[in-house]
Motif scaffolding. Structure first.
Motif, PDB file in Angstrom:
ATOM      1  N   PHE A 129      52.977   3.753 -34.140  1.00  0.00           N
ATOM      2  CA  PHE A 129      53.298   4.751 -33.127  1.00  0.00           C
ATOM      3  C   PHE A 129      52.879   6.141 -33.593  1.00  0.00           C
ATOM      4  CE2 PHE A 129      56.259   7.840 -31.275  1.00  0.00           C
ATOM      5  CZ  PHE A 129      55.950   7.678 -29.927  1.00  0.00           C
ATOM      6  N   LEU A 130      53.167   6.458 -34.842  1.00  0.00           N
ATOM      7  CA  LEU A 130      52.783   7.752 -35.406  1.00  0.00           C
ATOM      8  C   LEU A 130      51.267   7.920 -35.405  1.00  0.00           C
ATOM      9  CD1 LEU A 130      53.680  10.377 -36.742  1.00  0.00           C
ATOM     10  CD2 LEU A 130      53.618   9.179 -38.948  1.00  0.00           C
ATOM     11  N   ALA A 131      50.540   6.867 -35.748  1.00  0.00           N
ATOM     12  CA  ALA A 131      49.072   6.927 -35.743  1.00  0.00           C
ATOM     13  C   ALA A 131      48.542   7.169 -34.334  1.00  0.00           C
ATOM     14  CB  ALA A 131      48.479   5.642 -36.314  1.00  0.00           C
ATOM     15  N   VAL A 132      49.129   6.514 -33.352  1.00  0.00           N
ATOM     16  CA  VAL A 132      48.706   6.702 -31.951  1.00  0.00           C
ATOM     17  C   VAL A 132      49.009   8.128 -31.497  1.00  0.00           C
ATOM     18  CG1 VAL A 132      49.196   5.999 -29.570  1.00  0.00           C
ATOM     19  CG2 VAL A 132      48.835   4.268 -31.332  1.00  0.00           C
ATOM     20  N   VAL A 133      50.161   8.648 -31.853  1.00  0.00           N
ATOM     21  CA  VAL A 133      50.526  10.017 -31.477  1.00  0.00           C
ATOM     22  C   VAL A 133      49.565  11.021 -32.117  1.00  0.00           C
ATOM     23  CG1 VAL A 133      52.298  11.813 -31.758  1.00  0.00           C
ATOM     24  CG2 VAL A 133      52.946   9.516 -31.013  1.00  0.00           C
ATOM     25  N   ILE A 134      49.276  10.840 -33.388  1.00  0.00           N
ATOM     26  CA  ILE A 134      48.352  11.748 -34.078  1.00  0.00           C
ATOM     27  C   ILE A 134      46.964  11.678 -33.453  1.00  0.00           C
ATOM     28  CG2 ILE A 134      47.148  12.172 -36.256  1.00  0.00           C
ATOM     29  CD1 ILE A 134      49.782  11.416 -37.683  1.00  0.00           C
ATOM     30  N   LEU A 135      46.463  10.471 -33.206  1.00  0.00           N
ATOM     31  CA  LEU A 135      45.152  10.301 -32.580  1.00  0.00           C
ATOM     32  C   LEU A 135      45.132  10.939 -31.191  1.00  0.00           C
ATOM     33  CD1 LEU A 135      42.313   9.107 -32.746  1.00  0.00           C
ATOM     34  CD2 LEU A 135      43.241   6.994 -31.795  1.00  0.00           C
ATOM     35  N   GLY A 136      46.158  10.723 -30.418  1.00  0.00           N
ATOM     36  CA  GLY A 136      46.247  11.324 -29.083  1.00  0.00           C
ATOM     37  C   GLY A 136      46.255  12.842 -29.149  1.00  0.00           C
ATOM     38  N   ALA A 137      47.024  13.385 -30.090  1.00  0.00           N
ATOM     39  CA  ALA A 137      47.084  14.843 -30.242  1.00  0.00           C
ATOM     40  C   ALA A 137      45.709  15.403 -30.609  1.00  0.00           C
ATOM     41  CB  ALA A 137      48.121  15.214 -31.303  1.00  0.00           C
ATOM     42  N   LEU A 138      44.995  14.701 -31.480  1.00  0.00           N
ATOM     43  CA  LEU A 138      43.654  15.153 -31.853  1.00  0.00           C
ATOM     44  C   LEU A 138      42.698  15.098 -30.663  1.00  0.00           C
ATOM     45  CD1 LEU A 138      43.200  13.562 -35.396  1.00  0.00           C
ATOM     46  CD2 LEU A 138      43.420  15.994 -34.823  1.00  0.00           C
ATOM     47  N   LEU A 139      42.725  13.990 -29.933  1.00  0.00           N
ATOM     48  CA  LEU A 139      41.831  13.839 -28.783  1.00  0.00           C
ATOM     49  C   LEU A 139      42.103  14.875 -27.703  1.00  0.00           C
ATOM     50  CD1 LEU A 139      41.581   9.960 -28.417  1.00  0.00           C
ATOM     51  CD2 LEU A 139      39.814  11.539 -29.204  1.00  0.00           C
ATOM     52  N   ILE A 140      43.343  15.227 -27.539  1.00  0.00           N
ATOM     53  CA  ILE A 140      43.693  16.234 -26.533  1.00  0.00           C
ATOM     54  C   ILE A 140      43.533  17.646 -27.103  1.00  0.00           C
ATOM     55  CG2 ILE A 140      45.604  17.182 -25.176  1.00  0.00           C
ATOM     56  CD1 ILE A 140      46.574  14.270 -24.855  1.00  0.00           C
ATOM     57  N   GLY A 141      43.898  17.846 -28.336  1.00  0.00           N
ATOM     58  CA  GLY A 141      43.909  19.181 -28.926  1.00  0.00           C
ATOM     59  C   GLY A 141      42.546  19.738 -29.299  1.00  0.00           C
ATOM     60  N   ILE A 142      41.657  18.896 -29.802  1.00  0.00           N
ATOM     61  CA  ILE A 142      40.350  19.383 -30.257  1.00  0.00           C
ATOM     62  C   ILE A 142      39.573  20.087 -29.143  1.00  0.00           C
ATOM     63  CG2 ILE A 142      38.073  18.638 -31.085  1.00  0.00           C
ATOM     64  CD1 ILE A 142      39.535  16.750 -32.993  1.00  0.00           C
ATOM     65  N   PRO A 143      39.476  19.521 -27.941  1.00  0.00           N
ATOM     66  CA  PRO A 143      38.748  20.245 -26.886  1.00  0.00           C
ATOM     67  C   PRO A 143      39.361  21.609 -26.557  1.00  0.00           C
ATOM     68  CG  PRO A 143      39.032  17.946 -26.262  1.00  0.00           C
ATOM     69  CD  PRO A 143      39.847  18.173 -27.504  1.00  0.00           C
ATOM     70  N   PHE A 144      40.694  21.709 -26.613  1.00  0.00           N
ATOM     71  CA  PHE A 144      41.325  22.990 -26.319  1.00  0.00           C
ATOM     72  C   PHE A 144      41.064  24.008 -27.429  1.00  0.00           C
ATOM     73  CE2 PHE A 144      43.870  20.230 -23.536  1.00  0.00           C
ATOM     74  CZ  PHE A 144      43.667  20.897 -22.338  1.00  0.00           C
ATOM     75  N   VAL A 145      41.108  23.577 -28.660  1.00  0.00           N
ATOM     76  CA  VAL A 145      40.804  24.465 -29.786  1.00  0.00           C
ATOM     77  C   VAL A 145      39.345  24.899 -29.713  1.00  0.00           C
ATOM     78  CG1 VAL A 145      40.588  24.574 -32.303  1.00  0.00           C
ATOM     79  CG2 VAL A 145      42.619  23.542 -31.274  1.00  0.00           C
ATOM     80  N   ASP A 146      38.470  23.956 -29.401  1.00  0.00           N
ATOM     81  CA  ASP A 146      37.040  24.255 -29.276  1.00  0.00           C
ATOM     82  C   ASP A 146      36.801  25.263 -28.155  1.00  0.00           C
ATOM     83  OD1 ASP A 146      34.273  23.789 -29.993  1.00  0.00           O
ATOM     84  OD2 ASP A 146      34.104  22.712 -28.093  1.00  0.00           O
ATOM     85  N   ALA A 147      37.450  25.069 -27.023  1.00  0.00           N
ATOM     86  CA  ALA A 147      37.295  25.987 -25.888  1.00  0.00           C
ATOM     87  C   ALA A 147      37.783  27.388 -26.260  1.00  0.00           C
ATOM     88  CB  ALA A 147      38.049  25.458 -24.673  1.00  0.00           C
ATOM     89  N   ALA A 148      38.882  27.475 -26.975  1.00  0.00           N
ATOM     90  CA  ALA A 148      39.401  28.782 -27.379  1.00  0.00           C
ATOM     91  C   ALA A 148      38.464  29.467 -28.373  1.00  0.00           C
ATOM     92  CB  ALA A 148      40.794  28.623 -27.983  1.00  0.00           C
ATOM     93  N   ALA A 149      37.871  28.682 -29.271  1.00  0.00           N
ATOM     94  CA  ALA A 149      36.983  29.251 -30.287  1.00  0.00           C
ATOM     95  C   ALA A 149      35.668  29.758 -29.692  1.00  0.00           C
ATOM     96  CB  ALA A 149      36.696  28.205 -31.366  1.00  0.00           C
ATOM     97  N   THR A 150      35.265  29.205 -28.557  1.00  0.00           N
ATOM     98  CA  THR A 150      33.992  29.600 -27.944  1.00  0.00           C
ATOM     99  C   THR A 150      34.199  30.353 -26.627  1.00  0.00           C
ATOM    100  OG1 THR A 150      33.811  27.459 -26.832  1.00  0.00           O
ATOM    101  CG2 THR A 150      32.740  27.672 -28.983  1.00  0.00           C
ATOM    102  N   LYS A 151      35.394  30.868 -26.430  1.00  0.00           N
ATOM    103  CA  LYS A 151      35.771  31.487 -25.158  1.00  0.00           C
ATOM    104  C   LYS A 151      34.819  32.606 -24.727  1.00  0.00           C
ATOM    105  CE  LYS A 151      39.211  34.554 -23.858  1.00  0.00           C
ATOM    106  NZ  LYS A 151      40.348  35.267 -24.250  1.00  0.00           N
ATOM    107  N   ASP A 152      34.473  33.500 -25.606  1.00  0.00           N
ATOM    108  CA  ASP A 152      33.655  34.665 -25.262  1.00  0.00           C
ATOM    109  C   ASP A 152      32.198  34.509 -25.677  1.00  0.00           C
ATOM    110  OD1 ASP A 152      35.864  35.966 -24.170  1.00  0.00           O
ATOM    111  OD2 ASP A 152      36.460  36.762 -26.122  1.00  0.00           O
TER     112      ASP A 152
END
Length: 157
Positions: A13-36
Motif C-alpha cells: 500500500f505504501l509503495a502504491v501511495v508513493i508511486l501515485g504521489a510521484l505520478l501526480i506530483g512530478i507534472p505539477f512540479v515540472d509545470a511550476a518550474a517551467t511556468k515563466d
C-alpha cells in the motif's frame, strides 16, 4: 522467514501511495518550474528556444530572422542573373511563433500535456516558423529583371 500478510500489505500500500504521489506530483512540479519559460526541448525550426523566457526567445528569433532576411537569392534565366534580398520576398511572424511555442505542453488536458512534455524533453518539439512569402513581389521583381527575355515570338520566315 516470511513477513506477516498484514505487514506485506502495508508495504504494498505504501509503495502504491508513493508511486501515485510521484505520478501526480512530478507534472505539477515540472509545470511550476517551467511556468515563466518556454518548455525545454522546443525549437522554432533549427533555433533552440526551450528554457528561455518569452523576451529571450523573441530576441533570439528576431536576430536569426534579421540575419536570414539580409541574405540574398540569385536567379538565373538565359544567362541573365539577378540577385534579390530574401527580406523583400518573405516575412516571419515572430509573434505567432512565440504563441505556438508558449502552447507546447500547456493545454487543458493533463495527460496530453504529460505526453507532450515527455516528448519535448526526450526527442524535442519542432515548431515550423510562420513565414509569409510575398509572391506578388517576387513575380514583379523577376518580371522587371527579366523583361528583356520576354520577347514576343517572331516569324521564322
Amino acid at each position: 522467514m516470511f513477513e506477516k500478510p498484514s505487514r506485506l500489505r502495508s508495504r504494498q500500500f505504501l509503495a502504491v501511495v508513493i508511486l501515485g504521489a510521484l505520478l501526480i506530483g512530478i507534472p505539477f512540479v515540472d509545470a511550476a518550474a517551467t511556468k515563466d519559460k518556454i518548455y525545454p526541448g522546443v525549437k522554432v525550426g533549427p533555433l533552440e528556444v526551450g528554457g528561455l523566457t518569452e523576451q529571450e526567445a523573441r530576441a533570439t528569433l528576431q536576430a536569426a530572422f534579421d540575419e536570414f532576411r539580409s541574405r540574398e537569392a540569385t536567379f538565373v534565366l538565359d544567362q541573365i542573373q539577378t540577385t534579390l534580398r530574401l527580406g523583400s520576398l518573405m516575412a516571419f511572424d515572430i509573434e505567432q511563433a512565440l504563441q505556438d511555442v508558449r502552447e507546447v505542453g500547456r493545454s487543458e488536458h493533463l495527460l496530453e500535456n504529460l505526453k507532450v512534455r515527455i516528448t519535448s524533453r526526450t526527442a524535442g518539439t519542432i515548431i515550423s516558423p510562420p513565414v509569409v512569402v510575398h509572391g506578388d513581389t517576387l513575380t514583379s521583381l523577376l518580371t522587371q529583371a527579366y523583361a528583356t527575355v520576354q520577347q514576343p515570338p517572331q516569324d521564322a520566315h
